[in-house]
Design a protein around this motif. Structure first.
Motif: not given
Length: 211
Positions: A82-86, A187-189
């Motif tokens: 999962l990834e995120g732009l904030w 990016i959530y490892l």
């Protein structure tokens, strides 16, 4: 042929060191969900987005693997992290988490098309009718030049790692380059449901340009 695993085949993007480094990230395809609000809110928009992204991603993976849907060029693969732009979470301009804006996303292999997404949306709608499958979209994103660093620990401790990244930027005469989708990127490892906060591993990225 072994399953495609971006974390192994593109380690420069998914296994950076614990000190800041430069990376030039090429165009990649993602399932994306746009939203706003506190990511920690139970049953909130962010939790819905994450559930939808994983549901769509696994619908594609299993559909191709079981050949229940023709995916030209399909190759068995590992669903990426999962990834995120904030937006609105910068330390120099802190706001309440309820005011965060974000795009939650999961990378997709190049053979995933709009038709593939439509198939996945139908599958998820049947199995999880509580999800708004139309909120998911397929889009490409070229991040370009970034400073990235592996952060280990709670998400709320990220400012210390970001400070080291900004010091690196000053040493390398780099400037933040926030424009469009180029923004604070995570990016959530690790799975926060199974990993103690002090052991969480998160890749942090800041888009930059040279002076």
């Amino acid at each position: 042929m072994s399953p495609l695993d971006f974390k192994k085949e593109e380690k420069r993007f998914y296994l950076p060191p614990a000190h800041p480094v430069l990376a030039d990230v090429p165009e990649m395809n993602f399932f994306m969900v746009d939203g706003e609000g506190d990511p920690n809110e139970p049953e909130g928009a962010y939790q819905h987005a994450v559930e939808l992204l994983y549901a769509l991603s696994y619908a594609v993976r299993m559909g191709g693997k079981k050949r229940t849907f023709p995916v030209p060029g399909y190759r068995e693969y590992v669903v990426p992290p999962l990834e995120g732009l904030w937006w609105g979470c910068e330390p120099e301009a802190p706001v309440s988490k309820k005011d965060f804006r974000w795009i939650s996303m999961i990378r997709q292999p190049g053979f995933v098309t709009q038709e593939t997404l439509a198939y996945a949306q139908k599958q998820v709608a049947m199995k999880k009718p509580h999800l708004d499958t139309e909120a998911g979209r397929l889009d490409s994103f070229r991040e370009g030049l970034c400073v990235q660093c592996l952060h280990t620990g709670p998400y709320d401790d990220e400012p210390a790692t970001l400070a080291r990244m900004r010091s690196f930027m000053e040493q390398e005469t780099l400037l933040p380059d926030m424009e469009g989708l180029r923004t604070h990127h995570e990016i959530y490892l690790s799975d926060p449901r199974k990993t103690p906060p002090e052991r969480l591993k998160t890749i942090l990225r800041i888009p930059v340009r040279r002076r």
